[in-house]
Design a protein around this motif. Structure first.
Motif, PDB file in Angstrom:
ATOM      1  N   THR A 121       0.879  -1.143   0.076  1.00 48.71           N
ATOM      2  CA  THR A 121      -0.003   0.210   0.155  1.00 48.71           C
ATOM      3  C   THR A 121       0.880   1.310  -0.030  1.00 48.71           C
ATOM      4  N   SER A 181      -3.379   0.262   6.277  1.00 48.71           N
ATOM      5  CA  SER A 181      -3.383   0.118   4.815  1.00 48.71           C
ATOM      6  C   SER A 181      -4.639   0.707   4.512  1.00 48.71           C
ATOM      7  N   ALA A 185      -5.077   4.017   1.865  1.00 48.41           N
ATOM      8  CA  ALA A 185      -5.389   3.961   0.532  1.00 48.41           C
ATOM      9  C   ALA A 185      -6.583   5.124   0.443  1.00 48.41           C
TER      10      ALA A 185
END
Length: 348
Positions: A121, A181, A185
């Protein structure tokens, strides 16, 4: 030395003996079934393709035919990727369970997948367009850091590291890393790009990725087979292994490196797919016994079978739409994990 041999003999009496005939049957029959499953998976899709065309596309490729291009560029890499990922995760789980003597050990449950996912990520967010070779390396790094944290956190509790504490530490760290993560994102607007990867899917696997991934996985599985005899002794207890002349720390270090390579390679291609490394080694030990010289290759075959057929089943759930293979495997893996956790708790 004599005491170690007596301990090993006592433990062997309580455990099922190895069954080479069963292992041979699994390896031969499993490979045949895997070939059939791969052919069926290539043939089945949004547009079904006859088996004869599949055979021609693989062995007599004609770039002018659209069906041949679909097979070579989309379906064949997907199926090969599934087989490689299944073998990697199953062998990684077998090594972890053998070295730690923890029946709940799995790369997903112990945070390796989440650590590799966080690194990927970060790569997508800060270094878009990074070559796939570097993505694999960062996956290894993330998996290594996460497993070190899990063992460190689990060791801090009173009474030291136990199988249940190891899993609890892995679950907590996995939740934290997954949340980080997802936050990254969302902030960098890459959630849509990573959504299918989070769920664990084989769509989008390319031959280029497999060419980079294959040497790592082949070398790691070969290393696991070389270590298999030592892992068998280690699975009987560290004192027994030392008494038989094994360098246990060196074996654990080599095994940890192999697990990181296998888990990191798999996660970099297919994303977060859990429970393969938990279920397959247990099933394999039930079938072939406790000798890791048979457990490791049989786990590789059975792991490949599970992922290939799970991917085929996932495409049949709601055609022509894709269902992530990780979601389908989790439907089987979660009840299996709960059963093992309850069994482990009764034995404590």
């Amino acid at each position: 030395m004599s005491q170690a041999l007596e301990t090993m003999s006592h433990k062997q009496q309580r455990r099922p003996k190895s069954r080479p005939w069963a292992a041979t049957f699994i390896l031969t029959g499993g490979l045949v079934l895997l070939a059939c499953g791969m052919g069926l998976s290539i043939s089945f899709g949004a547009a079904d393709i006859p088996f004869l065309v599949v055979w021609e596309a693989i062995f007599q490729f004609n770039p002018d035919l659209n069906q041949h291009q679909v097979i070579q560029e989309l379906r064949l890499p997907r199926v090969l990727g599934g087989a490689m990922v299944g073998a990697s995760l199953a062998v990684a789980g077998a090594i972890m369970q053998g070295m730690t003597r923890n029946p709940l050990a799995d790369s997903g449950l112990l945070g390796l997948n989440a650590g590799a996912g966080l690194m990927l990520t970060l790569c997508f967010a800060f270094f878009p367009g990074l070559p796939f070779m570097y993505l694999i390396m960062y996956s290894f790094l993330g998996a290594g850091v996460s497993v070190a944290l899990v063992y460190g956190i689990g060791s801090l509790a009173k009474g030291g590291l136990t199988p249940v504490r190891l899993v609890l530490a892995g679950a907590a760290l996995s939740a934290l890393l997954s949340a980080l993560s997802e936050g990254i994102a969302l902030y960098f607007h890459i959630g849509q790009d990573l959504a299918y990867w989070y769920a664990g899917g084989l769509a989008g696997t390319t031959l280029f990725q497999l060419k980079i991934m294959l040497p790592w996985i082949a070398a790691a599985i070969a290393g696991a087979i070389v270590l298999s005899r030592s892992i068998t002794m280690l699975s009987l207890g560290e004192e027994v292994a030392r008494g038989l002349g094994q360098r246990t720390q060196l074996i654990k270090l080599a095994g940890a490196i192999i697990v990181l390579v296998l888990a990191g390679s798999a996660v970099s291609v297919v994303g977060s797919v859990g429970f393969v490394g938990l279920m397959i080694p247990h099933l394999t030990r039930k079938l072939v016994g406790v000798d890791y010289r048979w457990i490791i290759p049989c786990s590789a075959v059975l792991g490949s079978l599970l992922v290939v057929f799970a991917d085929l089943g996932a495409r049949m759930v709601n055609p022509p739409y894709e269902t992530p293979v990780g979601a389908l495997i989790a439907l089987i893996g979660v009840p299996f994990f709960l059963y093992l956790a309850r069994k482990e708790r009764r034995e404590l």
